[in-house]
Design an enzyme around this catalytic site. Structure first.
Site, PDB file in Angstrom:
ATOM      1  CB  SER A 142     -25.823  15.005  35.501  1.00  0.00           C
ATOM      2  OG  SER A 142     -26.696  16.030  35.063  1.00  0.00           O
ATOM      3  CE1 TYR A 155     -25.982  12.911  30.407  1.00  0.00           C
ATOM      4  CE2 TYR A 155     -27.601  14.305  31.492  1.00  0.00           C
ATOM      5  CZ  TYR A 155     -26.288  13.949  31.267  1.00  0.00           C
ATOM      6  OH  TYR A 155     -25.289  14.620  31.922  1.00  0.00           O
TER       7      TYR A 155
END
Length: 256
Positions: A142, A155
């Protein structure tokens, strides 16, 4: 492009996982669809098997359990003529419900699913592939790994760690003919998140300036789930044989 290859996809019940599985089968691969949500995988396998291209099998798998990854690798071998997997795509990921890196619980949960599962997938798939002197391991990263203050930090930390794993594993397995790469789509959930992200990156910009950026730059390129799948096909095929230890960033706005 993937004719004769055996592939494993974890997180196969997600939108990205389904798109990857569909593309892999269309390009001739035999695929094991692995996910905690095995019912969706079974339904997708039925659809893919009617396409008369590649073939698909479904299996329940919790990527945080090492023995489940072992079982999936064994199933691939058993289901497809005793052939070891050529491709292992770890698409399992978690971001809902995690917040601050200061919360040990949140950080441990994100690291367990997003990092430890990738490490275990690379270890087990790598051990099998290095014996055959060939193979490709992929994972979903990501761009949020580069923006620690724009998303929940637990995250973003976990996704940054995945990039370190990819580079280290690529160097370790390269001499055995095994490639390790990541694909990092940039996902923006909504216009409000677009504005929030831009506010953090450009704190001196006013509301109208941020709106101008969104309307004129951030909505021009749209990355679909299928685009991620096409990138995976390229990296897993012989066309991507010279790519190793790379994080392929798909930087358009994600289509939802």
């Amino acid at each position: 492009m993937l004719s004769g290859k055996v592939a494993i996809i974890t997180g196969a019940a997600s939108n990205i996982g389904k798109a990857i599985a569909t593309r892999f089968v269309a390009h001739g691969a035999s695929v094991v669809l692995a996910d905690i949500n095995v019912a969706d995988c079974q339904q997708l396998a039925s659809i893919l098997n009617s396409s008369k291209a590649g073939v698909a099998e479904a299996m329940k798998c919790d990527v945080t359990v090492a023995s489940d990854i072992t079982k999936v690798i064994h199933k691939a071998n058993k289901s497809f003529n005793n052939k070891d997997p050529d491709i292992f795509y770890n698409n399992a990921g978690f971001h809902d419900g995690v917040s601050s890196a200061r919360s040990i619980t949140d950080l441990d949960k994100a690291m367990s699913i997003n990092v430890k599962s990738v490490l275990e997938s690379i270890r087990q798939a790598g051990d099998v592939m290095r014996k055959n002197k060939s193979g490709c391991i992929l994972c979903t990263g990501s761009t949020m790994g580069l923006l620690g203050d724009a998303v929940p930090s637990a995250y973003s930390i976990s996704k940054a760690a995945v990039m370190g794993l990819v580079r280290a594993a690529a160097a370790e397995l390269a001499n055995d003919g095994v490639r390790v790469n990541a694909i990092s789509p940039h996902r923006v959930e909504s216009r409000s998140l677009d504005s929030l992200l831009l506010e953090k990156i450009f704190p001196t910009a006013d509301t109208q300036q941020r709106l101008h950026m969104i309307e004129n730059y951030m909505t021009k390129r749209v990355v679909k789930y299928e685009d991620v799948a096409d990138a995976a096909v390229f990296l897993a095929s012989d066309y991507g044989k010279s790519v190793n230890g790379h994080n392929l960033e798909l930087s358009g706005t994600f289509s939802v």
